[in-house]
Motif scaffolding. Structure first.
Motif, PDB file in Angstrom:
ATOM      1  N   LEU A   1      38.800  47.618  51.575  1.00 38.30           N
ATOM      2  CA  LEU A   1      37.210  47.176  52.353  1.00 38.30           C
ATOM      3  C   LEU A   1      36.261  48.304  51.647  1.00 38.30           C
ATOM      4  CD1 LEU A   1      37.879  46.355  56.056  1.00 38.30           C
ATOM      5  CD2 LEU A   1      38.108  44.975  54.249  1.00 38.30           C
ATOM      6  N   LYS A   2      36.703  48.930  50.654  1.00 34.79           N
ATOM      7  CA  LYS A   2      36.000  50.164  50.217  1.00 34.79           C
ATOM      8  C   LYS A   2      34.731  49.381  49.398  1.00 34.79           C
ATOM      9  CE  LYS A   2      35.766  54.274  47.495  1.00 34.79           C
ATOM     10  NZ  LYS A   2      36.680  55.148  46.545  1.00 34.79           N
ATOM     11  N   ILE A   3      33.556  49.853  49.690  1.00 32.82           N
ATOM     12  CA  ILE A   3      32.553  49.248  49.120  1.00 32.82           C
ATOM     13  C   ILE A   3      32.242  49.824  47.548  1.00 32.82           C
ATOM     14  CG2 ILE A   3      29.930  48.983  49.177  1.00 32.82           C
ATOM     15  CD1 ILE A   3      30.045  48.981  52.093  1.00 32.82           C
ATOM     16  N   GLY A   4      31.949  49.254  46.630  1.00 31.50           N
ATOM     17  CA  GLY A   4      31.706  49.821  45.287  1.00 31.50           C
ATOM     18  C   GLY A   4      32.941  49.652  44.551  1.00 31.50           C
ATOM     19  N   LYS A   5      33.248  50.341  43.505  1.00 33.30           N
ATOM     20  CA  LYS A   5      34.285  50.238  42.523  1.00 33.30           C
ATOM     21  C   LYS A   5      35.523  50.798  43.106  1.00 33.30           C
ATOM     22  CE  LYS A   5      31.456  49.753  38.533  1.00 33.30           C
ATOM     23  NZ  LYS A   5      30.810  50.217  37.112  1.00 33.30           N
ATOM     24  N   SER A   6      36.783  50.318  42.923  1.00 36.73           N
ATOM     25  CA  SER A   6      37.808  51.124  43.276  1.00 36.73           C
ATOM     26  C   SER A   6      38.924  50.335  42.599  1.00 36.73           C
ATOM     27  CB  SER A   6      38.047  50.765  44.742  1.00 36.73           C
ATOM     28  OG  SER A   6      38.295  49.154  45.208  1.00 36.73           O
ATOM     29  N   THR A   7      40.127  51.059  42.572  1.00 36.43           N
ATOM     30  CA  THR A   7      41.088  50.634  41.576  1.00 36.43           C
ATOM     31  C   THR A   7      42.164  49.705  42.423  1.00 36.43           C
ATOM     32  OG1 THR A   7      42.970  51.167  40.325  1.00 36.43           O
ATOM     33  CG2 THR A   7      42.571  52.456  42.216  1.00 36.43           C
ATOM     34  N   GLY A   8      42.427  48.822  41.796  1.00 34.13           N
ATOM     35  CA  GLY A   8      43.621  47.763  42.624  1.00 34.13           C
ATOM     36  C   GLY A   8      44.091  46.628  41.745  1.00 34.13           C
ATOM     37  N   LEU A   9      45.051  46.016  42.513  1.00 37.46           N
ATOM     38  CA  LEU A   9      45.738  44.852  41.982  1.00 37.46           C
ATOM     39  C   LEU A   9      44.795  43.628  41.911  1.00 37.46           C
ATOM     40  CD1 LEU A   9      48.372  43.893  40.895  1.00 37.46           C
ATOM     41  CD2 LEU A   9      49.017  43.224  43.267  1.00 37.46           C
ATOM     42  N   ILE A  10      45.139  42.800  40.633  1.00 39.06           N
ATOM     43  CA  ILE A  10      44.533  41.703  40.545  1.00 39.06           C
ATOM     44  C   ILE A  10      45.249  40.592  40.827  1.00 39.06           C
ATOM     45  CG2 ILE A  10      43.222  40.106  38.925  1.00 39.06           C
ATOM     46  CD1 ILE A  10      42.016  42.344  37.761  1.00 39.06           C
ATOM     47  N   PHE A  11      45.546  39.625  41.756  1.00 36.92           N
ATOM     48  CA  PHE A  11      46.422  38.680  42.169  1.00 36.92           C
ATOM     49  C   PHE A  11      46.340  37.578  40.873  1.00 36.92           C
ATOM     50  CE2 PHE A  11      46.471  40.906  45.958  1.00 36.92           C
ATOM     51  CZ  PHE A  11      48.081  40.676  46.496  1.00 36.92           C
ATOM     52  N   PRO A  12      47.337  37.293  40.512  1.00 34.06           N
ATOM     53  CA  PRO A  12      47.368  35.834  39.593  1.00 34.06           C
ATOM     54  C   PRO A  12      46.429  34.798  40.264  1.00 34.06           C
ATOM     55  CG  PRO A  12      49.377  35.997  40.623  1.00 34.06           C
ATOM     56  CD  PRO A  12      48.568  37.300  40.964  1.00 34.06           C
ATOM     57  N   ASN A  13      45.461  34.317  39.431  1.00 31.76           N
ATOM     58  CA  ASN A  13      44.733  33.134  39.985  1.00 31.76           C
ATOM     59  C   ASN A  13      45.067  31.911  39.678  1.00 31.76           C
ATOM     60  OD1 ASN A  13      43.875  32.827  37.095  1.00 31.76           O
ATOM     61  ND2 ASN A  13      41.983  33.047  37.479  1.00 31.76           N
TER      62      ASN A  13
ATOM     63  N   LYS B   1      49.512  33.328  35.699  1.00 28.66           N
ATOM     64  CA  LYS B   1      48.253  33.587  34.718  1.00 28.66           C
ATOM     65  C   LYS B   1      47.096  34.644  35.433  1.00 28.66           C
ATOM     66  CE  LYS B   1      46.773  30.181  32.075  1.00 28.66           C
ATOM     67  NZ  LYS B   1      45.910  29.109  31.589  1.00 28.66           N
ATOM     68  N   ARG B   2      46.550  35.489  34.421  1.00 33.08           N
ATOM     69  CA  ARG B   2      45.367  36.451  34.999  1.00 33.08           C
ATOM     70  C   ARG B   2      45.945  37.287  36.360  1.00 33.08           C
ATOM     71  NH1 ARG B   2      41.566  37.395  31.877  1.00 33.08           N
ATOM     72  NH2 ARG B   2      40.091  37.928  33.721  1.00 33.08           N
ATOM     73  N   VAL B   3      47.029  37.939  35.955  1.00 35.82           N
ATOM     74  CA  VAL B   3      47.623  39.040  37.017  1.00 35.82           C
ATOM     75  C   VAL B   3      47.325  40.454  36.060  1.00 35.82           C
ATOM     76  CG1 VAL B   3      49.945  38.670  35.979  1.00 35.82           C
ATOM     77  CG2 VAL B   3      49.523  39.907  38.126  1.00 35.82           C
ATOM     78  N   GLY B   4      47.086  41.423  36.572  1.00 36.10           N
ATOM     79  CA  GLY B   4      46.686  42.338  36.206  1.00 36.10           C
ATOM     80  C   GLY B   4      45.995  43.531  37.226  1.00 36.10           C
ATOM     81  N   TRP B   5      45.195  44.558  36.441  1.00 40.94           N
ATOM     82  CA  TRP B   5      44.712  45.595  37.502  1.00 40.94           C
ATOM     83  C   TRP B   5      43.520  45.961  37.007  1.00 40.94           C
ATOM     84  CZ3 TRP B   5      47.982  47.599  41.119  1.00 40.94           C
ATOM     85  CH2 TRP B   5      47.538  48.838  41.792  1.00 40.94           C
TER      86      TRP B   5
END
Length: 912
Positions: free
Chosen positions: A251-263, A276-280
């Motif tokens: 819930l951090k406001i602003g930019k934070s590193t994290g996993l991008i779930f496949p859409n 498709k579209r899984v990443g970081w």
């Protein structure tokens, strides 16, 4: 009487709190007393103004006795309806749009009770007969805001209880049945924390979300993380069998590193199951980020994309996108893998960054048709060329400019790539060497003499998109340096004529030249011939395939400049003709004729003394030699090559024409100028130095627009004063007037109609509204109700229709007849159609090619807005691809998706 009652109530409250003072009548906006003596106490915000009023309301704050249980700061409150002071229970009741403020906390509701003994306030709302909330309680402390059906909050402990709470954290809507709030208070190192029960996390903003992840226990730390226990995905209030043992939601406001779930996910017969579209995501710095995503399939196909955006205020902004695909296909039943690469870089420098230096542009390149192989949309499939241009420009205080650039062009049909890098341009601004520093009197003619120098160094690589990054491409590079010095001036002759003499000197430095020699070795080819009874074999020479010697080419390295001189003069004037009419809609015709005559001289560069051309024998059977240029293997775009036409002494002529009409409008009784033809030009020359065919062909060209610039019309024609050979089509040195009795012979002609229009502009044109884009925008602003008119064509307003029709005529040497050919005849359409507020139809492309008699790459898609969900269908029959999806709108939970479709790899129009 009412004022007296308010005064009595105020005195009673102050007496209860241990305060003895004179106060003003209470209003509906007051404050509770606080420990801080520097802050005004109860009722000071509503003290009357003016000397008399202040004299009656003076309080000696130093003599005030404070309770040890008093609050640290004042509590400000107000209500729109009424306030009731319960002195027995030491409570204040606020009715109607009640609001309480304490430190950084704000609470609003339809009804609020403040208990100054327990330091607790309670907020409630109510519903109207239709079930809608009136004054639903809301709570805000710092950046934390939520609403609830009921709230209880303690001023001193910063704790509260929330019933039926709804709040939002960084795009996540959290709805819980009951929760406990623990505020950070004045501790700057702590965070607000909420423990909730039976909550649902969703990106749907409704009180009862359409979907979400529901769990029984949750802990939410503001601006940090939400931790949930065992939970399952719920859709439409119905639990699904998908369970999660626990979960973390940043819930951090602003930019934070994290996993991008496949859409998305899909199954392909060619590639297998894939995500498709899984990443970081990486927030590299305050001015730059990085997103790395990929598509992974079970049978070996993968695709990796990396994109970065950067921006520095008042300096620059841009973005870089890289893509690499490794796709599996089958050839004769065996798997093959085809790699492709794509780069897209854009950079823009802010105008305020530097006064004399600028860097910017875009680079778009691909190998192995990356876009066509990975994107089935019409724009990617129909785009026939891509190009790049990136420049660094330095302007000096003196009149000099220096530019270093990278540019490239790429044909997606032929797969040919041309890269120009580096290209360095140095040029001066226009200089007037004879101009006086202190201008006194009339300007003399020689002061108008101008001088200008331009220099360019260029290196060019030419290859296919699959061989661009190879050593052979580097070895085949072409490079050179060009210098160009020009001088000219202009002055008036006989008042009405403008005389312009000019001269130029060009020098090109080539570092590769070509020498050709003749090798007389005969490479004989014999055919075997048998006699009729097959008893004797004869070897007969095949003269058609036998080489009687060959030309051997040898490349030389070293500086070999090419110099070119040119001098000339021209004279022009303008002739005006006007024809006026007193009646009718046509009130006048205006013709502006601009005749130009000139003379230019160019030496004969084919002369052996220059050393630019050489001769070589090509066949032992023929002594005739072929002429060639020593620079023909190093042709650079924009760089001159020695002219092969011999000495030139040209008398040039040209006639530019402009036709305008003056039309009378009965609607407003005004006259309007309309261009009949934007331009009609006639050009030609006569070469005094030629031994034959002195007259050149006469070229005619022109253009105009119809229907307020909706349709453009262009035409061109070539006329020849000489006759021609019917078999070869070549000109012969006989005047057409002598052989055919006509002064000029029409050799070729062409015309083109091009229309590009939106349905909105077409409708406005039918209504008589000026359909020029700027005028149309002004009309919409002046008449805002015009765009609100609804009819059948309104839903097609953004739909665009394009029509292109080109006809050419040329002489066919085979049939020895003039041939008229429709070279282009296409009709295409694209745009979006908004059927309703939620239904939308998008046509990426749909057209018809009348020449090939086929539909040109239809591309259709339909979408439906389902509030927090979206549904879509796309179909591209040319590739045999389609897709269908129901998914959550882009957000933290957009991995919830139900896709189905067929990709390019499985379609019959696919790549393999």
């Amino acid at each position: 009487m009412k004022a007296k009652i308010n005064i009595i109530l105020s005195l009673l409250v102050l007496t209860t709190l241990g305060v003895s003072a004179q106060v003003s009548p209470l209003s509906k906006s007051d404050s509770l007393f606080a420990k801080n003596k520097a802050r005004p106490p109860f009722g000071v915000d509503s003290l009357p103004s003016g000397p008399a009023a202040r004299a009656n309301a003076q309080i000696n704050w130093d003599s005030v006795k404070l309770s040890p249980d008093a609050l640290e700061e004042k509590v400000a409150y107000k209500a729109a309806d009424s306030m009731f002071f319960d002195l027995k229970n030491k409570q204040i009741h606020l009715y109607g749009q009640a609001e309480v403020n304490y430190q950084q906390m704000t609470m609003t509701a339809d009804y609020i009770v403040i208990d100054w003994v327990e330091n607790i306030m309670t907020a409630d709302g109510r519903k109207d007969p239709q079930g809608k909330w009136i004054g639903k309680p809301t709570f805000k402390e710092g950046d934390q805001t939520f609403s609830a059906s009921k709230l209880r909050y303690n001023f001193k402990t910063y704790k509260g209880i929330i019933y039926d709470a709804q709040t939002t954290f960084d795009g996540m809507n959290v709805v819980s049945r009951k929760g406990k709030f623990f505020g950070a208070g004045e501790d700057t190192t702590a965070h607000n924390t909420i423990y909730s029960k039976s909550a649902i996390f969703s990106t749907c903003d409704l009180e009862e979300p359409h979907f979400g992840i529901r769990s029984n226990k949750q802990k939410i730390i503001q601006d940090k993380v939400a931790v949930v226990g065992p939970s399952n995905i719920e859709i439409g209030g119905v639990p699904t069998p998908i369970w999660l043992p626990f979960g973390f939601f940043p819930l951090k406001i602003g930019k934070s590193t994290g996993l991008i779930f496949p859409n998305n996910y899909e199954y392909s017969d060619q590639w297998g199951f894939g995500l498709k579209r899984v990443g970081w995501y990486f927030p590299v710095s305050d001015i730059m980020d990085l997103t790395v995503t990929g598509d992974v399939y079970m049978k070996g196909t993968f695709r990796v994309d990396a994109s970065s955006n950067y921006a520095k205020r008042y300096k620059y902004r841009g973005g870089l996108a890289l893509g690499f695909a490794y796709q599996r296909g089958e050839v004769e039943g065996k798997p093959v893998y085809d790699p492709s690469f794509n780069i897209n870089w854009r950079h823009t420098q802010d105008a305020k960054a530097h006064p004399y230096r600028n860097f910017g542009g875009n680079i778009t390149m691909q190998t192995n048709n990356y876009r066509q192989a990975n994107n089935p949309d019409a724009n990617s499939q129909l785009q026939s060329s891509i190009s790049s241009n990136m420049n660094l420009t330095q302007r000096f205080d003196k009149p000099f400019d220096l530019t270093a650039s990278f540019n490239h062009s790429q044909n997606t049909q032929t797969r040919q790539v041309t890269v120009n890098f580096p290209t360095i341009n140095f040029q001066t601004q226009t200089l007037y060497p004879f101009k006086r520093r202190l201008q006194t009197g009339k300007e003399r003619f020689y002061e108008k003499i101008q001088l200008r120098y331009t220099g360019e160094a260029k290196n060019t690589f030419t290859a296919t998109d699959t061989t661009l990054f190879t050593k052979q491409t580097l070895d085949d590079a072409k490079y050179g340096v060009r210098h160009n010095l020009t001088t000219a001036t202009s002055f008036n002759l006989l008042k009405y004529f403008t005389f312009t003499p000019s001269a130029s000197y060009k020098e090109v430095w080539y570092f590769k030249t070509l020498d050709k020699t003749f090798d007389p070795t005969i490479q004989a080819v014999f055919d075997t011939v048998y006699n009729e009874d097959s008893t004797e074999i004869l070897e007969v020479l095949d003269s058609a395939r036998t080489k009687f010697g060959q030309v051997v080419e040898m490349e030389n390295f070293g500086l070999k400049p090419f110099r070119q001189y040119n001098a000339g003069m021209s004279m022009s004037t303008k002739v005006f003709g006007t024809l006026l009419f007193k009646k009718g809609k046509l009130r006048g015709i205006r013709h502006v004729l601009t005749p130009t005559f000139g003379f230019s001289f160019t030496p004969d560069y084919t002369n052996p003394d220059w050393g630019y051309f050489k001769y070589v024998q090509t066949d032992l059977r023929d002594d005739e030699k072929m002429r060639y240029s020593i620079y023909e293997n190093n042709r650079l775009s924009g760089f001159d090559q020695p002219a092969t036409g011999g000495r030139q002494m040209l008398l040039t002529y040209g006639f530019a024409n402009l036709l305008e009409a003056k039309l009378f409008s009965k609607r407003d009784s005004t006259l309007k100028n309309v261009k009949l033809f934007n331009s009609i030009s006639v050009n030609g020359n006569y070469n005094f130095a030629a031994d034959s065919l002195n007259w050149s062909t006469v070229t005619i060209s022109g253009n105009t627009n119809f229907f307020n610039n909706i349709t453009s019309f262009r035409f061109g024609a070539t006329l020849d004063p000489y006759d021609f050979n019917r078999k070869t089509g070549a000109r012969i040195n006989k005047y057409n007037l002598d052989t055919n009795g006509k002064l000029l012979r029409l050799t070729t002609w062409n015309f083109n109609f091009s229309t590009n229009i939106t349905v909105k502009r077409l409708r406005d044109f039918i209504k008589g509204i000026n359909t020029d884009e700027v005028v149309a925008n002004q009309t919409d602003q002046e008449n805002p109700n015009a765009s609100q008119e609804q009819d059948l064509l309104s839903i097609f307003e953004n739909f665009r229709i394009a029509h292109n029709f080109t006809v050419t005529q040329r002489y066919d040497t085979k049939s020895q007849k003039d041939t008229i050919l429709i070279s282009t005849h296409t009709l295409s359409s694209s745009g979006s159609i908004k059927l309703t507020d939620n239904w939308n139809v998008t046509v990426g492309n749909f057209g018809y090619d009348f020449q090939s008699k086929r539909i040109t790459y239809p591309d259709f898609s339909f979408s439906r807005d389902l509030h927090c969900w979206e549904m879509g269908v796309s179909w591209r029959p040319y590739l045999g691809t389609y897709s269908f999806f129901i998914r959550v709108k882009p957000g933290k939970l957009d991995f919830i998706s139900i896709p189905y479709g067929k990709g390019q790899q499985d379609g019959f129009g696919g790549r393999f």
